[in-house]
Design a protein around this motif. Sequence first.
Motif, PDB file in Angstrom:
ATOM      1  N   ARG A 279       0.793  -1.227   0.000  1.00 51.91           N
ATOM      2  CA  ARG A 279       0.000   0.000   0.000  1.00 51.91           C
ATOM      3  C   ARG A 279       0.827   1.281   0.000  1.00 51.91           C
ATOM      4  N   CYS A 280       2.110   1.185   0.280  1.00 52.91           N
ATOM      5  CA  CYS A 280       2.971   2.359   0.329  1.00 52.91           C
ATOM      6  C   CYS A 280       3.236   2.829  -1.096  1.00 52.91           C
ATOM      7  N   MET A 281       3.569   4.119  -1.257  1.00 50.96           N
ATOM      8  CA  MET A 281       4.018   4.629  -2.546  1.00 50.96           C
ATOM      9  C   MET A 281       5.146   3.716  -3.035  1.00 50.96           C
ATOM     10  N   PRO A 282       5.012   3.127  -4.236  1.00 47.00           N
ATOM     11  CA  PRO A 282       5.947   2.064  -4.633  1.00 47.00           C
ATOM     12  C   PRO A 282       7.428   2.401  -4.488  1.00 47.00           C
ATOM     13  N   ARG A 283       7.844   3.599  -4.901  1.00 43.53           N
ATOM     14  CA  ARG A 283       9.282   3.839  -4.845  1.00 43.53           C
ATOM     15  C   ARG A 283       9.762   4.103  -3.413  1.00 43.53           C
ATOM     16  N   LEU A 284       8.828   4.184  -2.444  1.00 43.48           N
ATOM     17  CA  LEU A 284       9.206   4.319  -1.040  1.00 43.48           C
ATOM     18  C   LEU A 284       9.097   2.991  -0.306  1.00 43.48           C
TER      19      LEU A 284
ATOM     20  N   ALA B 163       6.752  13.862   1.350  1.00 44.83           N
ATOM     21  CA  ALA B 163       5.562  14.652   1.017  1.00 44.83           C
ATOM     22  C   ALA B 163       4.701  14.045  -0.083  1.00 44.83           C
ATOM     23  N   GLU B 164       4.637  12.726  -0.143  1.00 46.97           N
ATOM     24  CA  GLU B 164       3.689  12.086  -1.068  1.00 46.97           C
ATOM     25  C   GLU B 164       2.304  12.125  -0.409  1.00 46.97           C
ATOM     26  N   LEU B 165       1.806  13.344  -0.250  1.00 47.33           N
ATOM     27  CA  LEU B 165       0.579  13.559   0.525  1.00 47.33           C
ATOM     28  C   LEU B 165      -0.632  12.891  -0.112  1.00 47.33           C
ATOM     29  N   GLY B 166      -0.588  12.691  -1.416  1.00 44.03           N
ATOM     30  CA  GLY B 166      -1.714  12.085  -2.122  1.00 44.03           C
ATOM     31  C   GLY B 166      -1.787  10.577  -1.947  1.00 44.03           C
ATOM     32  N   HIS B 167      -0.734   9.990  -1.394  1.00 46.59           N
ATOM     33  CA  HIS B 167      -0.748   8.534  -1.240  1.00 46.59           C
ATOM     34  C   HIS B 167      -0.914   8.111   0.207  1.00 46.59           C
ATOM     35  N   GLN B 168      -1.406   9.027   1.044  1.00 47.78           N
ATOM     36  CA  GLN B 168      -1.924   8.621   2.338  1.00 47.78           C
ATOM     37  C   GLN B 168      -3.109   7.688   2.065  1.00 47.78           C
ATOM     38  N   VAL B 169      -3.164   6.611   2.846  1.00 46.89           N
ATOM     39  CA  VAL B 169      -4.285   5.686   2.697  1.00 46.89           C
ATOM     40  C   VAL B 169      -5.448   6.216   3.534  1.00 46.89           C
ATOM     41  N   ILE B 170      -6.565   6.485   2.874  1.00 49.60           N
ATOM     42  CA  ILE B 170      -7.730   7.029   3.566  1.00 49.60           C
ATOM     43  C   ILE B 170      -8.742   5.927   3.868  1.00 49.60           C
ATOM     44  N   LEU B 171      -8.897   4.994   2.943  1.00 49.55           N
ATOM     45  CA  LEU B 171      -9.814   3.872   3.161  1.00 49.55           C
ATOM     46  C   LEU B 171      -9.000   2.587   3.269  1.00 49.55           C
ATOM     47  N   PRO B 172      -8.912   2.004   4.487  1.00 50.92           N
ATOM     48  CA  PRO B 172      -8.069   0.815   4.678  1.00 50.92           C
ATOM     49  C   PRO B 172      -8.547  -0.364   3.836  1.00 50.92           C
ATOM     50  N   GLY B 181      -0.710   1.930  -7.661  1.00 47.19           N
ATOM     51  CA  GLY B 181      -0.803   0.477  -7.526  1.00 47.19           C
ATOM     52  C   GLY B 181      -1.570   0.060  -6.280  1.00 47.19           C
ATOM     53  N   GLY B 182      -1.732   0.996  -5.343  1.00 50.30           N
ATOM     54  CA  GLY B 182      -2.514   0.696  -4.139  1.00 50.30           C
ATOM     55  C   GLY B 182      -3.990   0.991  -4.376  1.00 50.30           C
ATOM     56  N   HIS B 183      -4.718   1.147  -3.284  1.00 51.83           N
ATOM     57  CA  HIS B 183      -6.135   1.525  -3.386  1.00 51.83           C
ATOM     58  C   HIS B 183      -6.535   2.282  -2.132  1.00 51.83           C
ATOM     59  N   GLY B 184      -7.549   3.130  -2.284  1.00 52.35           N
ATOM     60  CA  GLY B 184      -8.026   3.897  -1.135  1.00 52.35           C
ATOM     61  C   GLY B 184      -7.138   5.079  -0.773  1.00 52.35           C
ATOM     62  N   CYS B 185      -6.154   5.426  -1.637  1.00 54.65           N
ATOM     63  CA  CYS B 185      -5.288   6.584  -1.387  1.00 54.65           C
ATOM     64  C   CYS B 185      -6.095   7.881  -1.535  1.00 54.65           C
ATOM     65  N   LEU B 186      -5.610   8.943  -0.890  1.00 46.83           N
ATOM     66  CA  LEU B 186      -6.239  10.255  -1.011  1.00 46.83           C
ATOM     67  C   LEU B 186      -6.361  10.670  -2.475  1.00 46.83           C
ATOM     68  N   GLU B 187      -5.309  10.442  -3.261  1.00 50.26           N
ATOM     69  CA  GLU B 187      -5.339  10.842  -4.668  1.00 50.26           C
ATOM     70  C   GLU B 187      -6.441  10.135  -5.454  1.00 50.26           C
ATOM     71  N   ALA B 188      -6.664   8.851  -5.140  1.00 51.95           N
ATOM     72  CA  ALA B 188      -7.695   8.085  -5.854  1.00 51.95           C
ATOM     73  C   ALA B 188      -9.088   8.615  -5.538  1.00 51.95           C
TER      74      ALA B 188
END
Lengths: 317, 317
Positions: A279-284, B163-172, B181-188
């Motif tokens: 779930r983390c940003m891939p490059r991190l 500061a990848e603020l958009g890839h905070q997970v909001i919905l677990p 590649g994840g899901h439920g991120c702020l950006e999504a």
Amino acid sequence: VAAEAGTLFLGLDAGGTKTAAGVVTPAGEVLSHVRISTAELRLGDALANLIELGRRAMADAGVERVAAVGAALPGPADAAELRLLAAPTIPEWEHVSLAAPLREAFRCPVAGDNDANAAALGEARFGAGRGRSQVVYFTVSTGIGGGIVADGRIFRGARGTSAELGHQVILPEGGPPCGCGGHGCLEALASGRGIAARARQALGVPSGEPFSAEDAARLARAGNTAALRVWEDTALYLGIGVCNAVNLLDPEVVVLGGGVATGAADLLLPGVRRVVAERCMPRLARPVEVVTAELGPAVGVVGAACLAMAAVEGAEL
Amino acid sequence: VAAEAGTLFLGLDAGGTKTAAGVVTPAGEVLSHVRISTAELRLGDALANLIELGRRAMADAGVERVAAVGAALPGPADAAELRLLAAPTIPEWEHVSLAAPLREAFRCPVAGDNDANAAALGEARFGAGRGRSQVVYFTVSTGIGGGIVADGRIFRGARGTSAELGHQVILPEGGPPCGCGGHGCLEALASGRGIAARARQALGVPSGEPFSAEDAARLARAGNTAALRVWEDTALYLGIGVCNAVNLLDPEVVVLGGGVATGAADLLLPGVRRVVAERCMPRLARPVEVVTAELGPAVGVVGAACLAMAAVEGAEL
């Protein structure tokens, strides 16, 4: 030892339950470690008792003076003045500056911070984060706190109240109420208290019966499916908290400390690492390590001594 | 102007759609601002065209030299070498160091960083965060990014990818898939793209029909209940992202920039502020301000110039 006395550091760790003092070398070695209950500290003058405890640690180490004194304090603190802004466990210290009396008692520079920041610096310098300058430290025990070390120094933010890692919101809607007044925070879900509450509900434990996170861990290790599910969810929540911290701060390593994270590492660490990988940003996600703390019960005294070292180096305060 | 030429800065802003250059004073005043499409930049030698654009900005401002050049780059970048680690919009620059050729072309120190960090520094110095040294900047446009300014400097983390603020997970659990590649991120959920997707679903827009976040904003302003609900949810998600950043970083001010945050501030800001007041760690929620960005379309050039200023001050690099 006497010859190097001027390069030794005294760490004072005033915790909610125990208060400790120890003399620590610049390499992080603990030369002495004395402990009393915080209840005993508070019999009479708590500050005089803390100073007395520090002197005992120095006597045990065979030193008459130290280069600096550091104090880990049980609550949010003004680091410059060693002043607790809120002190539920030692209320007589709330808003009282400990800097001048400690400086006078030990005749050397003093430094202090909240216990989570002190522990973070201790683990970064001499524990699971040694050799790294960018470290995020989670303490998962009754509650969840933490500390951020950036460029080898504590990242304090505007008011010295950064790294409230336990109050990341994990569940936007619903979620259990949190001690902070919000709901769905990481602490409300994945602290010892949060785990116990969720396990109680999942297992149908009667409300009168004592039941702790340790009990939930025992049941999970014995194969209880509902208890295992509670720990899986805990790893998901904690893993998301770690992801968010990694995505914001880009550390080299995340250290999980505190009684719950170290005591139930078998139940938590694999799940947390899986969540970070997925779930983390891939490059991190790839280069960041997630490990358990290494300093054990000495972390308070070592962390406090690290505050003292940083003060002398001029890197802090 | 010629007399103060040595104290002026050239900002180069190579964006995904537009590329701009401008001469900026130490007080943040933009003396010239020239722009071309990034498609035009890429006709022939993109780097030679960027240098040419910089020279035009200098000619427009009537200066023959500048104290330093800063470049805002459209992707994660090695700040020391001005090298894009990933460059979807200008692929010919991926892994190419721009530092030496720019230094040679303009015969002065050069500096660079990704565009979100540059914008964060610009807003912190001369925009909505001016006078503050601890600033968190969100850019909410097609995607969500950001920058952290601590002690007046960009907080870069271990690998320059903080500061990848958009890839905070909001919905677990669940939540829409994210570009990372994840899901439920702020950006999504809360980026222009995420809002449009959620509004499409809520409003039953046929899949062939074009529909943007702007369309969703128009409908909400016209009183459409389903569209209003989409924006309420967006404010909740974005508010939680702001809470988490505040709880971790303890900034003085959070600045919301980017087309969506500034263009739909009427629909977002009150809700975001409410979430921060209700869900943030209480002693952090109260003093933190949440405001919209002020620099507008000049933010790229001003931010890039701020990188140049910081390089000359020795505060960066």
